[in-house]
Design a protein around this motif. Structure first.
Motif, PDB file in Angstrom:
ATOM      1  N   GLN A   1      -0.387   3.571  28.919  1.00  0.00           N
ATOM      2  CA  GLN A   1       0.441   4.588  28.075  1.00  0.00           C
ATOM      3  C   GLN A   1      -0.026   5.815  28.072  1.00  0.00           C
ATOM      4  O   GLN A   1      -1.432   5.806  27.640  1.00  0.00           O
ATOM      5  CB  GLN A   1       1.013   4.112  26.805  1.00  0.00           C
ATOM      6  CG  GLN A   1       1.666   4.832  26.046  1.00  0.00           C
ATOM      7  CD  GLN A   1       3.284   4.794  26.355  1.00  0.00           C
ATOM      8  OE1 GLN A   1       4.000   5.303  26.171  1.00  0.00           O
ATOM      9  NE2 GLN A   1       3.569   3.744  27.161  1.00  0.00           N
ATOM     10  N   GLY A   2       0.543   6.840  28.510  1.00  0.00           N
ATOM     11  CA  GLY A   2       0.023   8.344  28.329  1.00  0.00           C
ATOM     12  C   GLY A   2      -0.788   8.817  29.520  1.00  0.00           C
ATOM     13  O   GLY A   2      -1.543   9.749  29.656  1.00  0.00           O
ATOM     14  N   LYS A   3      -0.966   7.559  30.454  1.00  0.00           N
ATOM     15  CA  LYS A   3      -1.626   8.113  31.881  1.00  0.00           C
ATOM     16  C   LYS A   3      -0.745   8.178  32.863  1.00  0.00           C
ATOM     17  O   LYS A   3       0.508   7.474  32.772  1.00  0.00           O
ATOM     18  CB  LYS A   3      -2.882   7.207  31.894  1.00  0.00           C
ATOM     19  CG  LYS A   3      -3.761   7.072  30.854  1.00  0.00           C
ATOM     20  CD  LYS A   3      -4.887   5.896  31.335  1.00  0.00           C
ATOM     21  CE  LYS A   3      -5.624   5.940  30.269  1.00  0.00           C
ATOM     22  NZ  LYS A   3      -6.895   4.516  30.753  1.00  0.00           N
ATOM     23  N   LEU A   4      -0.973   9.025  33.936  1.00  0.00           N
ATOM     24  CA  LEU A   4      -0.061   8.620  35.114  1.00  0.00           C
ATOM     25  C   LEU A   4      -0.540   7.568  35.794  1.00  0.00           C
ATOM     26  O   LEU A   4      -1.672   7.264  36.032  1.00  0.00           O
ATOM     27  CB  LEU A   4      -0.322   9.981  36.086  1.00  0.00           C
ATOM     28  CG  LEU A   4      -0.005  11.381  35.504  1.00  0.00           C
ATOM     29  CD1 LEU A   4      -0.346  12.552  36.430  1.00  0.00           C
ATOM     30  CD2 LEU A   4       1.851  11.258  35.594  1.00  0.00           C
ATOM     31  N   VAL A   5       0.564   6.769  36.597  1.00  0.00           N
ATOM     32  CA  VAL A   5       0.243   5.469  36.929  1.00  0.00           C
ATOM     33  C   VAL A   5       0.649   5.567  38.483  1.00  0.00           C
ATOM     34  O   VAL A   5       1.504   6.192  38.943  1.00  0.00           O
ATOM     35  CB  VAL A   5       1.306   4.380  36.368  1.00  0.00           C
ATOM     36  CG1 VAL A   5       0.970   3.021  37.046  1.00  0.00           C
ATOM     37  CG2 VAL A   5       0.793   4.448  35.131  1.00  0.00           C
ATOM     38  N   ASP A   6      -0.403   4.939  39.210  1.00  0.00           N
ATOM     39  CA  ASP A   6      -0.134   4.918  40.723  1.00  0.00           C
ATOM     40  C   ASP A   6       0.706   3.530  40.887  1.00  0.00           C
ATOM     41  O   ASP A   6      -0.187   2.501  40.976  1.00  0.00           O
ATOM     42  CB  ASP A   6      -1.403   4.793  41.554  1.00  0.00           C
ATOM     43  CG  ASP A   6      -1.374   4.646  43.061  1.00  0.00           C
ATOM     44  OD1 ASP A   6      -0.274   4.375  43.459  1.00  0.00           O
ATOM     45  OD2 ASP A   6      -2.196   4.865  43.801  1.00  0.00           O
TER      46      ASP A   6
ATOM     47  N   LYS B   1       2.652   9.846  41.160  1.00  0.00           N
ATOM     48  CA  LYS B   1       2.327   9.207  40.220  1.00  0.00           C
ATOM     49  C   LYS B   1       3.318   9.426  38.998  1.00  0.00           C
ATOM     50  O   LYS B   1       4.103  10.335  38.719  1.00  0.00           O
ATOM     51  CB  LYS B   1       1.093   9.705  39.712  1.00  0.00           C
ATOM     52  CG  LYS B   1      -0.166   9.261  40.697  1.00  0.00           C
ATOM     53  CD  LYS B   1      -1.571   9.502  40.149  1.00  0.00           C
ATOM     54  CE  LYS B   1      -2.468   9.142  40.953  1.00  0.00           C
ATOM     55  NZ  LYS B   1      -3.938   9.087  40.613  1.00  0.00           N
ATOM     56  N   LEU B   2       3.588   8.274  38.253  1.00  0.00           N
ATOM     57  CA  LEU B   2       4.621   8.137  37.371  1.00  0.00           C
ATOM     58  C   LEU B   2       4.202   8.013  35.866  1.00  0.00           C
ATOM     59  O   LEU B   2       3.194   7.489  35.640  1.00  0.00           O
ATOM     60  CB  LEU B   2       5.577   6.799  37.533  1.00  0.00           C
ATOM     61  CG  LEU B   2       6.112   6.884  39.067  1.00  0.00           C
ATOM     62  CD1 LEU B   2       6.823   5.636  39.242  1.00  0.00           C
ATOM     63  CD2 LEU B   2       7.038   8.011  39.320  1.00  0.00           C
ATOM     64  N   ASN B   3       5.017   8.394  35.116  1.00  0.00           N
ATOM     65  CA  ASN B   3       4.974   8.425  33.639  1.00  0.00           C
ATOM     66  C   ASN B   3       5.762   7.346  33.054  1.00  0.00           C
ATOM     67  O   ASN B   3       6.865   7.005  33.507  1.00  0.00           O
ATOM     68  CB  ASN B   3       5.244   9.666  32.792  1.00  0.00           C
ATOM     69  CG  ASN B   3       4.251  10.628  32.710  1.00  0.00           C
ATOM     70  OD1 ASN B   3       3.051  10.326  32.626  1.00  0.00           O
ATOM     71  ND2 ASN B   3       4.626  11.752  32.818  1.00  0.00           N
TER      72      ASN B   3
END
Length: 510
Positions: free
Chosen positions: A174-179, A501-503
C-alpha cells in the motif's frame, strides 16, 4: 555460336579428363531431375491457394516482418482469406477467415504438428506431438488433470487460497507503485505448480523465482517463425539459422535449466512414491510409466520433463500476460472498472471471496473478460499445424505436409464480425438489455477443436477470480501524467510492451 560452344566443351572435357559418355549421362540425368522437380513444383503450385512469391530455397521467410500476424492479415486482404507462401522447405497455408478456421478445427487431417521441435535438439512434448502418440499423451494428461481437480471445486479452492495470499501481498505494498506483471506472474505460476508439482512456492522462494525466470527467458526469445522449423531438411541452412538467431543459445540454455528443475521435482516424487495416490501430474505420469514400462512407449522421463515444463510455461505465462492487459484496460477505462465494482456490490459484496459460479450473475464482468481476450489476442497465430494428407478447407486445397497457420488476430479484428473492432467495447458481448453475456463463436483465444488448449477452463477460472478479487479490494490506477500505452511486442506471444507500474488503493466499502 554452337561451334564455339562445342570447342569450349571439348577443351573443358580434355582439361579435366572427363569421359564424354559419362558427361552426357550426367547432363541427361540432371536435365531429367530438373524437369521432374519443375513439373512437381508447378503441379503443387497449382493446387495451393494464391499467395506471394519468395526466393529460391528460403522462400518468403526473409520478407516476414516482426509483427507477422499483422502482415499475414494484410496479405489476406490482397490474396484472399486463405493464401499460401513458401517457407523454407515447406508450403505454408494461412487461414484468416473465421468460418474457414471453424472448418479447419473440425478437420482431423489438420491435427498434426511439424516433425521438429521449436527448440532444436529437444524431445517432443505433448504440444509438439502428432498422431497416435499425441492422442495417448493427451488422453492420459486430461485424465490425470481431471482426477487431481481440474474443473472441480477442490482446485478452485486452492486457487482462491493463492489469490488470498496475492491480495495480501498487494495490501502490504500500500502506498507504493507495484510492478504488477512480476508479482502477478509468481502468483499465477503457483496455480499450475500445484497441478504439476503438488505444491506452491513462496513469492521469495529462490527455486520458484528461478523456475519462472527460466520459463520467461524461453518464452521471451522463441520466435514464431523460428528458422529451425522451416529448414529441418536443409541441413546446410541450420548453422546459418543459428547464426542469425542471436537468442538461440539463451533459449536452449534456459530450456535446459527449466527442465533440470522439473527433474528435481520428479526425483522428489519418486522418493515419496510409496502409494498409488495421485496428487499431481508428475504422480500420474510416473504411474503411467510403470504401467507401460515393458512396452516401447512415449511415457518416459524425457517426455515427462518436456511435458511438465511446457504445461508450466503455457499455464502460467499466458494467464499472466492476459491479466497484464486487463490491468491496462482497467486504468485506461475507469468507467469499466466501476461497472465491475457495481456488479460485485450487487452480487458478492465486499466481505467474501468470489466463486467462479458468481459469473452467472455478473454479465458485464464476463463481457470485460471476453473483450480483454479479443483485444489482447495473446496468441495471434496458432501453434503450427501440419496436414497429414491432401485435404481442403473452404474448397482451398491443402497438400500433404503443408504447414497451416490459423490467424486468430485477423478474425478478432474482422470488421464483418465486430463493430468498430479496434475499440475496447465489453458491451459487444452483452445482450440488448445487457442482462446476459453472449460469447461469440468467433472469439478464439484458446484455439479450438481437438487441439484446443487443455487449460482453457483453468484460465477462465483464474481470469475471473483474479479480476474480481482485485477490483473487489482495490481502486487500480496510475500516477497522474503517466502515459498509458497499449503498444505490444510479439515473438510467440503478443504481450504489453511497456507495462506501467500501478497504484492499488485499498477500498473502504461498507
Amino acid at each position: 555460336m554452337h561451334q564455339a560452344t562445342d570447342i569450349f566443351l571439348k577443351m573443358f572435357l580434355d582439361h579435366f579428363n572427363v569421359n564424354p559418355t559419362l558427361f552426357d549421362i550426367f547432363c541427361t540425368c540432371t536435365t531429367v531431375w530438373l524437369i521432374k522437380h519443375l513439373f512437381n513444383f508447378i503441379n503443387r503450385l497449382q493446387k495451393l491457394p494464391p499467395g506471394p512469391w519468395g526466393l529460391p530455397i528460403v522462400g518468403y521467410l526473409p520478407f516476414i516482418k516482426k509483427d507477422a500476424y499483422i502482415q499475414m492479415t494484410e496479405l489476406g486482404k490482397k490474396y484472399g482469406p486463405v493464401f499460401s507462401f513458401k517457407g523454407g522447405q515447406f508450403d505454408v497455408v494461412v487461414i484468416n477467415d473465421g468460418k474457414a478456421i471453424e472448418e479447419a478445427f473440425k478437420n482431423d487431417h489438420l491435427l498434426a504438428r511439424p516433425n521438429t521441435t521449436f527448440i532444436p535438439g529437444q524431445d517432443h512434448s505433448i504440444f509438439e506431438m502428432s498422431g497416435e502418440t499425441w492422442r495417448q499423451q493427451r488422453r492420459v494428461a486430461l485424465t490425470i488433470l481431471r482426477n487431481i481437480g481440474l474443473g472441480k471445486s477442490t482446485l478452485e479452492e486452492k486457487i482462491k487460497e493463492e489469490i488470498g495470499l496475492f491480495i495480501d501481498s498487494l495490501k502490504s505494498a500500500q502506498g507504493k507503485l507495484v510492478d504488477f506483471s512480476e508479482v502477478n506472474g509468481l502468483s499465477v505460476a503457483n496455480n499450475i505448480s500445484i497441478l504439476m508439482f503438488g505444491h506452491r512456492f513462496e513469492y521469495n522462494d529462490p527455486f520458484g523465482i528461478e523456475l519462472r525466470h527460466n520459463m520467461k527467458q524461453v518464452s521471451d526469445n522463441v520466435d514464431y517463425f523460428t528458422k529451425f522449423i522451416f529448414t529441418t531438411s536443409l541441413s546446410f541452412l541450420i548453422p546459418l539459422a543459428a547464426h542469425f538467431s542471436s537468442d538461440h543459445e539463451k533459449v536452449t540454455s534456459n530450456q535446459k535449466d527449466l527442465e533440470d528443475k522439473v527433474t528435481i521435482e520428479v526425483a522428489k516424487h519418486r522418493e515419496k512414491q510409496t502409494t498409488h495416490e495421485i496428487e499431481d501430474y508428475i504422480d500420474g505420469f510416473l504411474q503411467e510409466m510403470d504401467k507401460q514400462k515393458d512396452s516401447n512407449t512415449s511415457f518416459n522421463i524425457n517426455t515427462l520433463r518436456r511435458n511438465a515444463a511446457d504445461f508450466y510455461a503455457a499455464g502460467s505465462d499466458t494467464t499472466t500476460h492476459v491479466l497484464n492487459f486487463m490491468m491496462l484496460y482497467l486504468v485506461t477505462y475507469p468507467e469499466h472498472q466501476q461497472k465491475i465494482r457495481d456488479e460485485i456490490k450487487q452480487t458478492i459484496g465486499f466481505d467474501r471471496q468470489p466463486d467462479y459460479a458468481d459469473r452467472a450473475s455478473m454479465p458485464f464482468t464476463m463481457a470485460f473478460i471476453y473483450e480483454s481476450l479479443r483485444m489482447s489476442t495473446l496468441v495471434p497465430l496458432n501453434v503450427l499445424r501440419r496436414a497429414t494428407q491432401d485435404t481442403k478447407v473452404m474448397n482451398y486445397s491443402i497438400p500433404k505436409d503443408t504447414l497451416v497457420i490459423l490467424n486468430f488476430w485477423a478474425v478478432h479484428r474482422d470488421p464483418k464480425l465486430w463493430n468498430d473492432p479496434h475499440s475496447f467495447k465489453p458491451e459487444r458481448f452483452l445482450s440488448e438489455d445487457e442482462t446476459t453475456v453472449v460469447k461469440s463463436p468467433y472469439l478464439m483465444p484458446f484455439s479450438g477443436g481437438k487441439r484446443i488448449c487443455p487449460g482453457a477452463t483453468l484460465a477462465l477460472i483464474e481470469l475471473f477470480l483474479y479480476l474480481v478479487s482485485i477490483v473487489q479490494n482495490f481502486q487500480v490506477s496510475v500516477p497522474k501524467r503517466t502515459k498509458i500505452s497499449d503498444e505490444s511486442k510479439y515473438l510467440f506471444l503478443r504481450t504489453v510492451k511497456n507495462p506501467v507500474k500501478l497504484n492499488f488503493h485499498t477500498l473502504n466499502e461498507n
